[in-house]
Design an enzyme around this catalytic site. Structure first.
Site, mmCIF file in Angstrom:
data_model
loop_
_atom_site.group_PDB
_atom_site.id
_atom_site.type_symbol
_atom_site.label_atom_id
_atom_site.label_comp_id
_atom_site.label_asym_id
_atom_site.label_seq_id
_atom_site.Cartn_x
_atom_site.Cartn_y
_atom_site.Cartn_z
ATOM 1 N N GLY A 98 0.808 -0.886 -0.163
ATOM 2 C CA GLY A 98 0.100 0.012 0.479
ATOM 3 C C GLY A 98 1.070 1.568 0.223
ATOM 4 C CB SER A 170 -4.169 7.203 6.475
ATOM 5 O OG SER A 170 -2.773 6.893 5.107
ATOM 6 C CG ASP A 323 1.321 -1.536 10.750
ATOM 7 O OD1 ASP A 323 0.347 -1.209 9.942
ATOM 8 O OD2 ASP A 323 2.578 -0.740 10.113
ATOM 9 C CE LYS A 350 -3.344 -0.424 8.769
ATOM 10 N NZ LYS A 350 -2.818 1.457 7.190
#
Ligand code: S3P
Length: 444
Positions: A98, A170, A323, A350
């Site tokens: 990503g 983000s 994460d 994710k």
């Protein structure tokens, strides 16, 4: 063939007192992309050689950038801010990454030919609208599959600076806007929720770009002016705290163990897991702290404990541990009491739907866990929790963190695990299995 890993035994004793983990993924991808638009030869020591980073390298090579590896050094010959070679019918494959897909688009904002961006089955499910929307404001054209990959990007040479509010927290979205702003004429104003700040630190400490950052209430206000040049640079990449976290939790949940993880990135926008685990009762110390190009780096020393307590976590630490939540959920299984985590909708965006997968894996383990309102999760912990079941993990879109967390669960909590897509750890942490085995783990 879909190969699998089996774990049938907890890790017994550690054969080593200290380890290193592979280089930081966020910094490695940023190094590859930003060095490509710098002026001349850049080099990185300890660049992560994982599949995500290799995808980024393959993409910049297709744009005419030369990349050379020698021992532990990667050399990239940058082509300057407007020197990337755009050609007709170019297809760039971001693989599973990503960060590569989103940040790559910001490099391509001035392409005069339409470029197609593709990705793997997991990346095709991920939202690209979060970067399409702001990049369109700069004057860039997009065609996409309802805001997802594959997408086509057609840039412009006259990019207008923008004002934009980023509300997802983000770093990929923030960084895409910041990189595009380098090529726009004038000042871009960005208001964003806090997230990892590697791009800001690289702009300030490496390129000496006078960006302005102000904190006002929950938001950060960033102002960046368009640049003419980025100077070539060298970077010594520290270990990845997200990779180190698997070993932090391995140690924490095992019996009578202690481990030092050396030379790890300890940037406070990434160390949410350490803060959260300490709140749950973990003993973690940081040593040999130093600052390198704005990034805090040091060693992590962790000891096992059987006195973990449940937590009701405020969403404020979410972005700095984004994460690591699967690992934190695992720790919650061994806590006394019920833990709750809130506002985790980003987790389901994710590489796989990690919030849903977290609940699924805990339930398979026999732990009571359920989704609560506001995209949260509630986990019923037990300080004596021990597993004695057969567990099969498959069809998880090859999400590297699902594979690695399942292995850590088997090595610390017990049970007989069979985990498919056994190679997926190579996406972010190629030496994961080797490092576990060097400590004494039995992985077949
Ligand atoms: C990353 C940012 C995070 C993180 C990802 C890497 C980065 O994503 O989950 O693994 O390098 O900027 P978001 O910024 O989308 O939360």
């Amino acid at each position: 063939m879909n190969r699998f890993i089996t774990i049938n035994k907890k890790i017994n004793f550690f054969k080593k007192k200290e380890i290193f983990v592979d280089g930081d993924k966020s910094l490695s991808i940023r190094f590859v992309l930003l060095s490509s638009i710098s002026e001349g030869k850049c080099s990185a020591i300890n660049l992560l050689k994982s599949e995500d980073v290799l995808s980024a390298i393959k993409c910049v090579k297709k744009l005419g950038v030369k990349v050379k590896f020698e021992d532990n050094k990667c050399e990239i010959s940058g082509k300057g801010l407007s020197g990337l070679e755009y050609k007709k019918n170019l297809i760039l494959n971001a693989g599973n990454s990503g960060t590569t897909a989103r940040l790559l688009c910001s490099l391509l904002v001035d392409t005069n030919f339409e470029i197609k961006i593709i990705g793997d089955q997991s990346l095709e499910k991920r939202d690209m609208n979060r970067i399409i929307k702001p990049l369109k404001k700069f004057g860039v054209n997009f065609k996409s599959n309802y805001g997802k990959l594959p997408l086509f990007i057609l840039g412009t040479k006259s990019l207008k600076p923008i004002s934009y509010t980023e509300k997802l927290g983000s770093a990929q979205c923030k960084s895409a806007i910041m990189i595009a702003a380098l090529k726009a004429r004038g000042e871009t104003k960005l208001k964003c929720l806090p997230s990892r700040n590697h791009t800001e630190l690289m702009f300030k400490n490496i390129f000496k770009i006078p960006i302005k950052i102000q904190k006002k209430k929950n938001f950060e206000h960033i102002k960046i002016k368009g640049q003419k040049k980025l100077k070539a640079f060298n970077y010594n990449i520290p270990g990845d705290i997200s990779s180190a976290s698997f070993f932090i939790v391995l140690t924490l949940l095992s019996k009578n163990k202690k481990l030092k993880i050396k030379n790890t990135n300890l940037n406070s926008s990434r160390t949410g897991i350490i803060k959260i685990l300490k709140m749950m009762g973990a003993q973690i110390k940081l040593s040999k702290l130093k600052t390198y190009k704005g990034e805090k780096i040091g060693d992590i020393i962790i000891k096992s404990t059987n006195k973990l307590k449940a937590i009701n976590l405020s969403y404020k630490l979410n972005s700095s541990a984004i994460d690591e939540f699967l690992l934190i959920f695992l720790v919650a299984c061994r806590c006394k009491g019920i833990s709750t985590f809130n506002n985790l909708s980003e987790l389901n965006k994710k590489e796989s739907k990690r919030l849903d997968w977290g609940i699924k894996i805990l339930n398979l383990m026999g732990v009571k866990a359920k989704k609560i309102k506001n995209s949260g999760i509630k986990i019923w912990g037990n300080e004596n929790f021990n597993l004695n079941k057969k567990i099969v993990i498959k069809n998880y879109l090859k999400d590297h963190r699902i594979l690695m967390v399942s292995i850590i669960a088997g090595l610390t909590l017990g049970g007989k695990w069979k985990i498919f897509d056994s190679e997926s750890y190579k996406t972010s942490f190629p030496s994961f299995i080797k490092t576990l085995r060097s400590l004494g783990a039995i992985i077949k």
